[in-house]
Design an enzyme around this catalytic site. Sequence first.
Site, PDB file in Angstrom:
ATOM      1  CB  THR A 176      -0.913   0.010   1.250  1.00 20.21           C
ATOM      2  OG1 THR A 176      -1.487   1.311   1.393  1.00 20.21           O
ATOM      3  CG2 THR A 176      -0.132  -0.284   2.523  1.00 20.21           C
ATOM      4  CG  ASP A 177      -1.059   5.105  -0.787  1.00 19.80           C
ATOM      5  OD1 ASP A 177      -1.578   4.471   0.150  1.00 19.80           O
ATOM      6  OD2 ASP A 177      -1.630   6.058  -1.354  1.00 19.80           O
ATOM      7  CD  GLU A 178      -2.983   3.884   4.819  1.00 18.54           C
ATOM      8  OE1 GLU A 178      -2.667   3.715   6.004  1.00 18.54           O
ATOM      9  OE2 GLU A 178      -4.154   4.055   4.443  1.00 18.54           O
TER      10      GLU A 178
ATOM     11  CE1 TYR B 273      -3.466  -2.248   6.151  1.00 18.01           C
ATOM     12  CE2 TYR B 273      -3.132   0.079   5.647  1.00 18.01           C
ATOM     13  CZ  TYR B 273      -3.350  -1.217   5.225  1.00 18.01           C
ATOM     14  OH  TYR B 273      -3.455  -1.489   3.878  1.00 18.01           O
TER      15      TYR B 273
ATOM     16  CE  LYS C 234      -0.573  -4.334   3.095  1.00 16.10           C
ATOM     17  NZ  LYS C 234      -1.139  -5.599   2.547  1.00 16.10           N
TER      18      LYS C 234
END
Length: 345
Positions: free
Chosen positions: A124-126, A149, A153
């Site tokens: 994810t971009d997070e 989270y 990831k």
Amino acid sequence: MNILVTGGAGFIGSNHVRYLLRNSDDRVVNLDLLTYAGNLENLAGCEDDPRYRFVRGDIRDRELLRTLLRQEAIDSVVHFAAESHVDRSVEGPEVFITTNVLGTEILLEEARAAGVQRFVMVSTDEVYGSLGSEGRFTESSPLAPNSPYAASKASADLLCRAFFKTFGFPVVVTRCSNNYGPYQFPEKLIPLMIANALEGKPLPVYGDGLQVRDWLYVEDHCRAVDLALRRGRPGAVYNVGGGNEMRNLDLVRLLLDRLERSHDLIKFVADRPGHDRRYAIDAAYIGAEMGWAPTVDFATGLARTVDWYLAQRPWWEKIRSGAYTAYYDQMYGPAGRHAGDARVQ
Ligand code: NAD
Ligand code: DAU
């Protein structure tokens, strides 16, 4: 190919299973634990396809993986399974570590032992953290996750790198921005706001609502993941994004307009702790290497999504009538994390 899709009963995973059955001749085995976010109704009709099999199980279950990978002669893995909701990771980080980190590590080990030829990690971009008002994330932006989270990831994402560097295991990583579309669980911004508006409930906007997300229609993400599987360079990371930045408040207003509901339903509530201010993705690399670009513009995608939630009301009403109620109270009830008006300090 014999493709193992993990987390195929969730939002993006179920869209991906449908994408594969529609656009390839491959066999698809869907391994999903059916947590609160997994829903077999997302796959209605798929079970009629002889190329499809569903297995309920945990990516942390080594024995199951060992048997399944060999029994189904799996040569490719697309790994979606995860705990995916940031707010839940604020309430309870542990399951994010066991599922997202340990689960990915176990899956990598077993896939490698079974001789899997291609493994796509849906990251994810997070993992990049938060942007100021300028710039976009590239694949070489530093990883600076801000929520449990995102940290889980990022750990899984880096384990994939390590499996490539250490063992030469052919992992390809994708880092995508916010998805929207059919079958998204109604705890996430867009479906939550649609459902609340239709039920005449307040629309809880965190903080000042000026945080920015880069929205991508889910099928465009599925196509990017599939390209990464078939043509991605082992060891590479590909950013995937919509090129479509929007402030949360503007998006919520757009949804209310489309649903012909009053903006008075908007309620500013206490902010998410560690809330990332802005995400924006530079997806030039996947464009240059594999010709990927978004095909669904935001107006079309949003209209399609709203129409889907209008037509599929029983789908989300059923979800919202169950255990979801307790979650909603914990988040948005009078004593919940997002109680109170964010603008009143
Ligand atoms: P989701 O929460 O809708 O679905 C997750 C699925 O994983 C569910 O079906 C759940 O039952 C399953 N699952 C959870 N734990 C499991 C376990 N231990 N074993 C097997 N299955 C398990 O999530 P989503 O929004 O569809 O996201 C899918 C993936 O894409 C995630 O890895 C997420 O980090 C990533 N991602 C999501 C977005 C987005 O905007 N939603 C953007 C970029 C990346
Ligand atoms: O960027 C990719 C990520 O996008 C994925 O990795 C995650 O799995 C996915 O959940 C999503 O994370 P976000 O936190 O960006 O999505 P969410 O829908 O939870 O929130 C979008 C924005 O809306 C965010 O700024 C928080 C805000 N928000 C969210 C909810 C649920 C609100 O203002 N009110 C709300 O009630």
